[in-house]
Scaffold this motif. Sequence first.
Motif, PDB file in Angstrom:
ATOM      1  N   VAL A  18       0.839  -1.197   0.000  1.00  0.00           N
ATOM      2  CA  VAL A  18       0.000   0.000   0.000  1.00  0.00           C
ATOM      3  C   VAL A  18       0.876   1.250   0.000  1.00  0.00           C
ATOM      4  CG1 VAL A  18      -1.651   1.334   1.374  1.00  0.00           C
ATOM      5  CG2 VAL A  18      -1.989  -1.118   1.062  1.00  0.00           C
ATOM      6  N   GLY A  19       1.948   1.233   0.791  1.00  0.00           N
ATOM      7  CA  GLY A  19       2.866   2.362   0.817  1.00  0.00           C
ATOM      8  C   GLY A  19       3.520   2.607  -0.536  1.00  0.00           C
ATOM      9  N   LEU A  20       3.889   1.540  -1.226  1.00  0.00           N
ATOM     10  CA  LEU A  20       4.489   1.677  -2.550  1.00  0.00           C
ATOM     11  C   LEU A  20       3.500   2.267  -3.546  1.00  0.00           C
ATOM     12  CD1 LEU A  20       6.840   1.212  -4.513  1.00  0.00           C
ATOM     13  CD2 LEU A  20       5.911  -1.078  -4.907  1.00  0.00           C
ATOM     14  N   ILE A  21       2.266   1.806  -3.496  1.00  0.00           N
ATOM     15  CA  ILE A  21       1.246   2.339  -4.400  1.00  0.00           C
ATOM     16  C   ILE A  21       1.025   3.825  -4.135  1.00  0.00           C
ATOM     17  CG2 ILE A  21      -1.223   2.235  -4.944  1.00  0.00           C
ATOM     18  CD1 ILE A  21      -0.968  -0.838  -4.514  1.00  0.00           C
ATOM     19  N   LEU A  22       0.951   4.211  -2.862  1.00  0.00           N
ATOM     20  CA  LEU A  22       0.770   5.623  -2.526  1.00  0.00           C
ATOM     21  C   LEU A  22       1.986   6.454  -2.931  1.00  0.00           C
ATOM     22  CD1 LEU A  22      -0.909   5.329   0.981  1.00  0.00           C
ATOM     23  CD2 LEU A  22      -1.971   6.049  -1.168  1.00  0.00           C
ATOM     24  N   LEU A  23       3.178   5.896  -2.768  1.00  0.00           N
ATOM     25  CA  LEU A  23       4.394   6.603  -3.159  1.00  0.00           C
ATOM     26  C   LEU A  23       4.445   6.812  -4.671  1.00  0.00           C
ATOM     27  CD1 LEU A  23       7.094   7.798  -2.211  1.00  0.00           C
ATOM     28  CD2 LEU A  23       8.085   5.528  -2.484  1.00  0.00           C
ATOM     29  N   LEU A  24       4.070   5.802  -5.428  1.00  0.00           N
ATOM     30  CA  LEU A  24       4.026   5.940  -6.891  1.00  0.00           C
ATOM     31  C   LEU A  24       2.983   6.968  -7.323  1.00  0.00           C
ATOM     32  CD1 LEU A  24       4.411   2.219  -7.973  1.00  0.00           C
ATOM     33  CD2 LEU A  24       6.069   4.054  -8.281  1.00  0.00           C
ATOM     34  N   ALA A  25       1.811   6.914  -6.717  1.00  0.00           N
ATOM     35  CA  ALA A  25       0.761   7.881  -7.063  1.00  0.00           C
ATOM     36  C   ALA A  25       1.202   9.295  -6.694  1.00  0.00           C
ATOM     37  CB  ALA A  25      -0.537   7.524  -6.346  1.00  0.00           C
ATOM     38  N   GLY A  26       1.815   9.458  -5.544  1.00  0.00           N
ATOM     39  CA  GLY A  26       2.311  10.771  -5.136  1.00  0.00           C
ATOM     40  C   GLY A  26       3.399  11.281  -6.051  1.00  0.00           C
ATOM     41  N   THR A  27       4.265  10.385  -6.500  1.00  0.00           N
ATOM     42  CA  THR A  27       5.328  10.773  -7.417  1.00  0.00           C
ATOM     43  C   THR A  27       4.757  11.293  -8.732  1.00  0.00           C
ATOM     44  OG1 THR A  27       6.821   9.145  -6.432  1.00  0.00           O
ATOM     45  CG2 THR A  27       7.380   9.929  -8.624  1.00  0.00           C
ATOM     46  N   VAL A  28       3.757  10.605  -9.244  1.00  0.00           N
ATOM     47  CA  VAL A  28       3.123  11.048 -10.490  1.00  0.00           C
ATOM     48  C   VAL A  28       2.447  12.405 -10.292  1.00  0.00           C
ATOM     49  CG1 VAL A  28       1.259  10.528 -12.121  1.00  0.00           C
ATOM     50  CG2 VAL A  28       2.839   8.729 -11.410  1.00  0.00           C
ATOM     51  N   MET A  29       1.773  12.590  -9.162  1.00  0.00           N
ATOM     52  CA  MET A  29       1.089  13.866  -8.912  1.00  0.00           C
ATOM     53  C   MET A  29       2.077  15.021  -8.769  1.00  0.00           C
ATOM     54  SD  MET A  29      -2.191  12.998  -6.534  1.00  0.00           S
ATOM     55  CE  MET A  29      -1.481  11.776  -5.451  1.00  0.00           C
ATOM     56  N   VAL A  30       3.211  14.765  -8.112  1.00  0.00           N
ATOM     57  CA  VAL A  30       4.229  15.809  -7.977  1.00  0.00           C
ATOM     58  C   VAL A  30       4.805  16.156  -9.340  1.00  0.00           C
ATOM     59  CG1 VAL A  30       6.545  16.286  -7.057  1.00  0.00           C
ATOM     60  CG2 VAL A  30       4.797  15.308  -5.581  1.00  0.00           C
ATOM     61  N   PHE A  31       5.073  15.143 -10.164  1.00  0.00           N
ATOM     62  CA  PHE A  31       5.581  15.417 -11.500  1.00  0.00           C
ATOM     63  C   PHE A  31       4.593  16.251 -12.307  1.00  0.00           C
ATOM     64  CE2 PHE A  31       6.216  14.553 -15.983  1.00  0.00           C
ATOM     65  CZ  PHE A  31       7.567  14.835 -16.114  1.00  0.00           C
ATOM     66  N   GLU A  32       3.332  15.892 -12.246  1.00  0.00           N
ATOM     67  CA  GLU A  32       2.319  16.643 -12.982  1.00  0.00           C
ATOM     68  C   GLU A  32       2.212  18.083 -12.480  1.00  0.00           C
ATOM     69  OE1 GLU A  32      -1.201  14.303 -12.625  1.00  0.00           O
ATOM     70  OE2 GLU A  32      -0.621  12.974 -14.265  1.00  0.00           O
ATOM     71  N   ALA A  33       2.376  18.280 -11.185  1.00  0.00           N
ATOM     72  CA  ALA A  33       2.310  19.637 -10.642  1.00  0.00           C
ATOM     73  C   ALA A  33       3.481  20.477 -11.149  1.00  0.00           C
ATOM     74  CB  ALA A  33       2.321  19.583  -9.121  1.00  0.00           C
ATOM     75  N   PHE A  34       4.677  19.907 -11.194  1.00  0.00           N
ATOM     76  CA  PHE A  34       5.822  20.650 -11.718  1.00  0.00           C
ATOM     77  C   PHE A  34       5.701  20.858 -13.221  1.00  0.00           C
ATOM     78  CE2 PHE A  34       8.258  19.269  -7.869  1.00  0.00           C
ATOM     79  CZ  PHE A  34       8.532  20.540  -7.408  1.00  0.00           C
ATOM     80  N   ASP A  35       5.185  19.872 -13.922  1.00  0.00           N
ATOM     81  CA  ASP A  35       5.098  19.957 -15.377  1.00  0.00           C
ATOM     82  C   ASP A  35       4.030  20.949 -15.839  1.00  0.00           C
ATOM     83  OD1 ASP A  35       5.985  19.103 -17.934  1.00  0.00           O
ATOM     84  OD2 ASP A  35       4.169  17.893 -18.126  1.00  0.00           O
ATOM     85  N   ARG A  36       3.033  21.158 -15.023  1.00  0.00           N
ATOM     86  CA  ARG A  36       1.926  22.044 -15.389  1.00  0.00           C
ATOM     87  C   ARG A  36       2.392  23.487 -15.589  1.00  0.00           C
ATOM     88  NH1 ARG A  36      -1.487  21.115 -11.088  1.00  0.00           N
ATOM     89  NH2 ARG A  36      -1.997  19.167 -12.098  1.00  0.00           N
ATOM     90  N   GLN A  37       3.387  23.924 -14.812  1.00  0.00           N
ATOM     91  CA  GLN A  37       3.808  25.321 -14.851  1.00  0.00           C
ATOM     92  C   GLN A  37       5.157  25.533 -15.514  1.00  0.00           C
ATOM     93  OE1 GLN A  37       3.629  26.827 -10.901  1.00  0.00           O
ATOM     94  NE2 GLN A  37       1.496  26.283 -10.627  1.00  0.00           N
ATOM     95  N   SER A  38       5.722  24.506 -16.101  1.00  0.00           N
ATOM     96  CA  SER A  38       7.072  24.639 -16.662  1.00  0.00           C
ATOM     97  C   SER A  38       7.012  24.954 -18.152  1.00  0.00           C
ATOM     98  CB  SER A  38       7.876  23.374 -16.429  1.00  0.00           C
ATOM     99  OG  SER A  38       7.342  22.320 -17.186  1.00  0.00           O
ATOM    100  N   HIS A  39       8.103  25.546 -18.626  1.00  0.00           N
ATOM    101  CA  HIS A  39       8.204  25.890 -20.041  1.00  0.00           C
ATOM    102  C   HIS A  39       9.252  25.052 -20.768  1.00  0.00           C
ATOM    103  CE1 HIS A  39       5.520  29.217 -19.417  1.00  0.00           C
ATOM    104  NE2 HIS A  39       6.269  29.632 -18.410  1.00  0.00           N
ATOM    105  N   SER A  40      10.079  24.340 -20.002  1.00  0.00           N
ATOM    106  CA  SER A  40      11.100  23.499 -20.622  1.00  0.00           C
ATOM    107  C   SER A  40      11.297  22.244 -19.768  1.00  0.00           C
ATOM    108  CB  SER A  40      12.424  24.252 -20.752  1.00  0.00           C
ATOM    109  OG  SER A  40      12.972  24.489 -19.478  1.00  0.00           O
ATOM    110  N   ASN A  41      12.042  21.299 -20.319  1.00  0.00           N
ATOM    111  CA  ASN A  41      12.294  20.066 -19.590  1.00  0.00           C
ATOM    112  C   ASN A  41      13.087  20.302 -18.316  1.00  0.00           C
ATOM    113  OD1 ASN A  41      10.919  18.571 -21.432  1.00  0.00           O
ATOM    114  ND2 ASN A  41      12.736  17.941 -22.582  1.00  0.00           N
ATOM    115  N   SER A  42      14.056  21.218 -18.370  1.00  0.00           N
ATOM    116  CA  SER A  42      14.865  21.460 -17.177  1.00  0.00           C
ATOM    117  C   SER A  42      14.047  22.140 -16.079  1.00  0.00           C
ATOM    118  CB  SER A  42      16.095  22.302 -17.518  1.00  0.00           C
ATOM    119  OG  SER A  42      15.702  23.573 -17.986  1.00  0.00           O
TER     120      SER A  42
END
Length: 65
Positions: free
Chosen positions: A11-35
Amino acid sequence: MRSLKWLGLAVGLILLLAGTVMVFEAFDRQSHSNSDTIRPFLITMVPVWVVAIAGAMALLRRPTK
C-alpha cells in the motif's frame, strides 16, 4: 503479522508511486522546458524515495537476537 507487513509495504508503494506522479504533474503544469520540470522534481522526490527505501529496509530487516 508477516502478511500485514507486506500488505502495508505494498500500500505504501502504491501511494508513493501515485504521489510521485502527482508531484511530477504539478511541476510539469507550470514549466516551459524540460529542465524546469526535471530539476525541481528530482530535488523534491529523491529524498522522499531515499527515506521510503530506508524505511522499507528497516521493516524487512530480520530481528536480531
